[in-house]
Design a protein around this motif. Sequence first.
Motif, short mmCIF file in Angstrom:
data_model
loop_
_atom_site.label_atom_id
_atom_site.label_comp_id
_atom_site.label_asym_id
_atom_site.label_seq_id
_atom_site.Cartn_x
_atom_site.Cartn_y
_atom_site.Cartn_z
N GLU A 220 44.94 41.94 31.57
CA GLU A 220 43.36 41.75 31.84
C GLU A 220 43.28 40.51 33.14
OE1 GLU A 220 41.12 39.87 28.22
OE2 GLU A 220 40.69 41.82 27.81
N ASN A 221 43.82 41.01 33.78
CA ASN A 221 44.69 40.18 34.70
C ASN A 221 42.98 39.26 35.77
OD1 ASN A 221 47.37 40.83 35.37
ND2 ASN A 221 46.10 42.31 36.44
N SER A 222 43.74 38.37 36.58
CA SER A 222 42.79 37.20 37.22
C SER A 222 42.54 36.93 38.66
CB SER A 222 42.40 36.33 35.98
OG SER A 222 43.63 34.93 36.12
N ASN A 223 41.51 36.67 39.16
CA ASN A 223 41.31 36.20 40.43
C ASN A 223 41.17 34.94 40.69
OD1 ASN A 223 42.34 36.10 42.89
ND2 ASN A 223 41.52 37.80 43.50
N ILE A 224 40.88 34.01 41.61
CA ILE A 224 39.66 32.76 41.50
C ILE A 224 38.84 33.38 42.53
CG2 ILE A 224 39.58 30.88 41.71
CD1 ILE A 224 42.53 30.67 40.63
N ILE A 225 38.01 33.48 42.51
CA ILE A 225 36.65 32.94 43.84
C ILE A 225 36.36 31.40 43.92
CG2 ILE A 225 34.15 33.44 44.19
CD1 ILE A 225 34.00 34.87 41.91
N ARG A 226 36.98 31.49 45.69
CA ARG A 226 37.16 30.16 45.79
C ARG A 226 36.65 30.05 47.88
NH1 ARG A 226 42.20 31.08 44.68
NH2 ARG A 226 42.69 32.01 46.06
N ALA A 227 35.31 30.06 47.28
CA ALA A 227 33.65 30.22 48.47
C ALA A 227 33.23 28.95 48.36
CB ALA A 227 33.37 31.66 48.22
N THR A 228 32.25 29.23 49.30
CA THR A 228 31.34 28.28 49.88
C THR A 228 29.78 28.12 50.08
OG1 THR A 228 32.74 26.89 50.76
CG2 THR A 228 30.62 26.16 51.32
N VAL A 229 29.11 28.29 49.40
CA VAL A 229 27.61 28.87 48.79
C VAL A 229 26.69 27.96 49.05
CG1 VAL A 229 28.84 30.64 47.11
CG2 VAL A 229 27.82 28.20 45.93
N LEU A 230 25.34 27.83 48.68
CA LEU A 230 24.14 27.39 48.19
C LEU A 230 23.97 27.39 47.31
CD1 LEU A 230 21.63 28.72 51.37
CD2 LEU A 230 23.14 26.18 51.16
N GLY A 231 23.46 25.43 47.11
CA GLY A 231 23.20 25.65 45.24
C GLY A 231 21.47 25.92 45.40
N SER A 232 21.48 25.29 44.39
CA SER A 232 19.18 25.84 44.73
C SER A 232 18.99 25.28 44.92
CB SER A 232 19.30 25.68 42.65
OG SER A 232 20.31 24.35 41.99
N ASN A 233 19.81 23.77 45.06
CA ASN A 233 18.85 22.63 45.99
C ASN A 233 19.16 22.49 47.46
OD1 ASN A 233 21.75 22.11 46.36
ND2 ASN A 233 21.28 19.58 45.70
N GLY A 234 19.26 24.03 48.20
CA GLY A 234 19.35 24.36 48.83
C GLY A 234 21.07 23.66 50.09
#
Length: 194
Positions: free
Chosen positions: A67-81
């Motif tokens: 069970e290897n792992s990786n890390i998501i490092r992203a910029t996304v829109l939150g629920s408030n925009g």
Amino acid sequence: TGEFRGQMNFNFRDESLNARNAFNVTTNGTEAKRPPYQARNFNTNFSGPLIRNKLSMNLQARNNESENSNIIRATVLGSNGELKQLYDPVVLPTSNRQIGGNTQFSINRNNTLYTNFRYQKQENRNQGVGDFNLVERASSRKSHGSEFQIRESSILSSSLVHEVRFRHNRDSQSQTPQTIGVGISVLDTFTGGG
């Protein structure tokens, strides 16, 4: 066709002995919890004579799971925009199982019959996730393979050997996306969708 022999081993590892990942930080820049990791590997083989000086066999089996792992490092829109930084570890489970064996049968002094078989099954989940790729981009890959072979070897003279072989292989592979839809890629920010 000598003596019976065999061995068995098991290996276990987890994240407690892994080094720190410098990129695994929370949104305020502090070190985040170490991402999950685990590996469980089991291997064994056994060989020996079934009928002394006539029939011998060798069996092997293995089950490797990680069970290897990786890390998501992203910029996304939150629920408030508003834009928010996403730092999420994701587990990438993998399993590989295989069983196989072979026999050697001495028909007479000049003729020997050999058989071999193998079966393998692999599964990889959450493939393609990490860095800018969000969890919805994940896919699962499964593969199966089997092989059977029979061979007869005849010593016709001191300088001539005759061999007859039959071999059957069967392999299959499939890849299934977690999300079916249009892929969305925002350069240096995130990749989502199907």
